[in-house]
Design an enzyme around this catalytic site. Structure first.
Site, short mmCIF file in Angstrom:
data_model
loop_
_atom_site.label_atom_id
_atom_site.label_comp_id
_atom_site.label_asym_id
_atom_site.label_seq_id
_atom_site.Cartn_x
_atom_site.Cartn_y
_atom_site.Cartn_z
N LYS A 28 -44.71 -61.56 -101.58
CA LYS A 28 -46.10 -61.86 -101.22
C LYS A 28 -47.02 -60.95 -102.00
CE LYS A 28 -48.18 -64.57 -98.15
NZ LYS A 28 -47.61 -65.76 -97.51
N1 GLU Z 1 -48.48 -69.01 -98.73
C1 GLU Z 1 -47.64 -70.04 -98.21
C2 GLU Z 1 -46.73 -69.51 -97.13
O1 GLU Z 1 -47.02 -68.50 -96.51
C3 GLU Z 1 -46.90 -70.78 -99.32
C4 GLU Z 1 -45.92 -69.98 -100.10
C5 GLU Z 1 -45.33 -70.72 -101.29
O2 GLU Z 1 -45.54 -71.92 -101.42
O3 GLU Z 1 -44.67 -70.05 -102.09
O4 GLU Z 1 -45.72 -70.08 -96.81
#
Ligand code: GLU
Length: 421
Positions: A111
């Protein structure tokens, strides 16, 4: 659980660690593997300058945390928000590891975040922040290393800038370095709606499991961003009745059901849901504890805590956001026998469609929307089943079951690969 302060209760890293420890103990996880998986494997903090529109130079702080790459490249969004912190990004990175493992896709967890307020920045400033942040972390991202995506405060345009910046440095267009891109530059059909679609699928499955009729089933949704608005639209098309929408600046309530398409149009024109004629104004915090069948927190962390959990009247909670419920609130909800569909399952539709996008980019062959949706449906419905069966077999709640299933899968891969030394 020992008594803890509210500050500790709402620290997302503590919330993640509490569930991880509990699930690992239930699994009898080897102590060495527990040490491997409890903490992220890489944490990057960058401080970088950006020229603002008025000529000032401003310093920004950004993060990218890789929790695990045991099952594949890191995967996870980038968040632009004023209150992003390392602990939050760490928690979100670990949740990505567990989420990808729950839906059994070949990614690890990561993240990122930048401390900034996108609502107060121009498009030019956002572009410069995005490009410079990308440049600061460039050697750590890549289609086989770590693949970012949108999250709170970022969108398809942000992903286009990241893809372009990365591509300029690589001297070739590399679409698969990020997912959640615009359709015309390597995006996937169905990706934008995928998190909302996943939510509607797990709600369908939960109703079947609990023997509750779908037609007229009353739903309250917190958040009307990409996740909440798409969930609302898809669910109302299926016959659910969306009786409440809670936004950060106020809420709406209509016991006969809100016309979601009319509300989306209204919000598009006015920039807010407030003042919409098809429902009465309602306090957003009160909507969380209003009577309904399904409550969908689809905004941010820590909205269901020890302060309000005992007042919740929903039969089902489906977590569209990451970390909306604290670990202390989990116990209160369990006592009340509320059926919780945990975030790492409920909102996994987004990353699942991201996986499809990454696959399509690498294939150079793009699927029809029906194919994306059908594959998504089968993965999410199957994962729901896996989690519920795990919970019954081990006599734990759905969240702990999802963690156990995920930890078990990741730990198995680490054992197979062995520890390199
Ligand atoms: N930000 C989204 C989540 O928390 C998508 C993550 C992604 O598609 O890699 O799942």
């Amino acid at each position: 659980m020992a008594t803890i302060s509210l500050e500790q209760e709402i620290n997302p890293w503590e919330a993640q660690a509490a569930r991880f420890d509990f699930a690992a103990r239930k699994l009898n996880l080897d102590e060495g593997l527990w040490r491997v998986l409890r903490y992220p494997s890489r944490e990057i903090i960058v401080h970088f300058p950006v020229a603002m529109d008025d000529g000032r130079i401003e310093m920004f702080t950004g993060f990218r945390v890789l929790h695990s790459q045991a099952r594949g490249p890191g995967k996870g969004g980038i968040r632009f928000a004023p209150d992003v912190s390392l602990d939050e990004v760490r928690a979100l990175a670990s949740w990505m590891t567990w989420k990808c493992a729950v839906v059994n896709i070949p990614f690890g967890g990561a993240k990122g975040g930048v401390i900034c307020d996108p609502r107060k920045m121009s498009q030019g400033e956002l572009e410069r922040v995005t490009r410079r942040y990308t440049c600061e972390i460039i050697e750590f991202i890549g289609p086989e290393k770590d693949v970012p995506a949108p999250d709170m405060g970022t969108n398809e345009q942000t992903m286009a800038w990241i893809m372009d910046t990365y591509s300029m440095h690589m001297r070739q267009t590399v679409t698969s370095v990020v997912t959640g891109k615009p359709l015309t530059i390597g995006g996937s059909r169905g990706r934008r709606e995928a998190t909302g679609r996943g939510i509607s699928i797990v709600c369908d499955e939960a109703l079947k499991h609990l023997n509750i009729a779908r037609d007229g089933c009353r739903v309250i949704i917190q958040g009307f961003g990409n996740v909440g608005s798409n969930a609302a639209r898809l669910m109302s098309d299926k016959g659910y009745k969306i009786i409440g929408i809670a936004e950060y600046d106020g809420g709406l309530y209509n016991p006969n059901g809100i016309d979601v398409c009319a509300l989306s149009d209204y919000r598009q024109r006015n920039g807010s849901v407030l003042g919409f004629k098809g429902a009465e104004a309602y306090d957003s915090n009160d909507l969380l504890i209003a009577d309904c069948d399904i409550l969908i927190p689809a905004a941010t962390e820590n909205v269901i805590t020890s302060r309000n959990a005992d007042q919740i009247r929903a039969r089902i909670i489906c977590e569209g956001a990451n970390g909306p419920t604290t670990a202390v609130a989990d116990e209160i909800l369990a006592d009340k026998r509320i059926f919780v569909i945990p975030d790492i399952l409920a909102n996994a539709g987004g990353v699942t469609a991201s996986y499809f996008e990454w696959v399509q980019d690498r294939q150079g062959y793009f699927w029809k929307e029906a194919e994306v949706n059908q594959r998504l449906e089968s993965i999410i419905a199957e994962s729901f089943d896996d989690v519920v069966r795990y919970s019954e077999a081990h006599d734990v709640n759905n969240r702990i079951a999802a963690y156990m299933l995920a930890i078990d899968r990741v730990a198995f891969n680490i054992k197979q690969r062995g520890i390199y030394a």
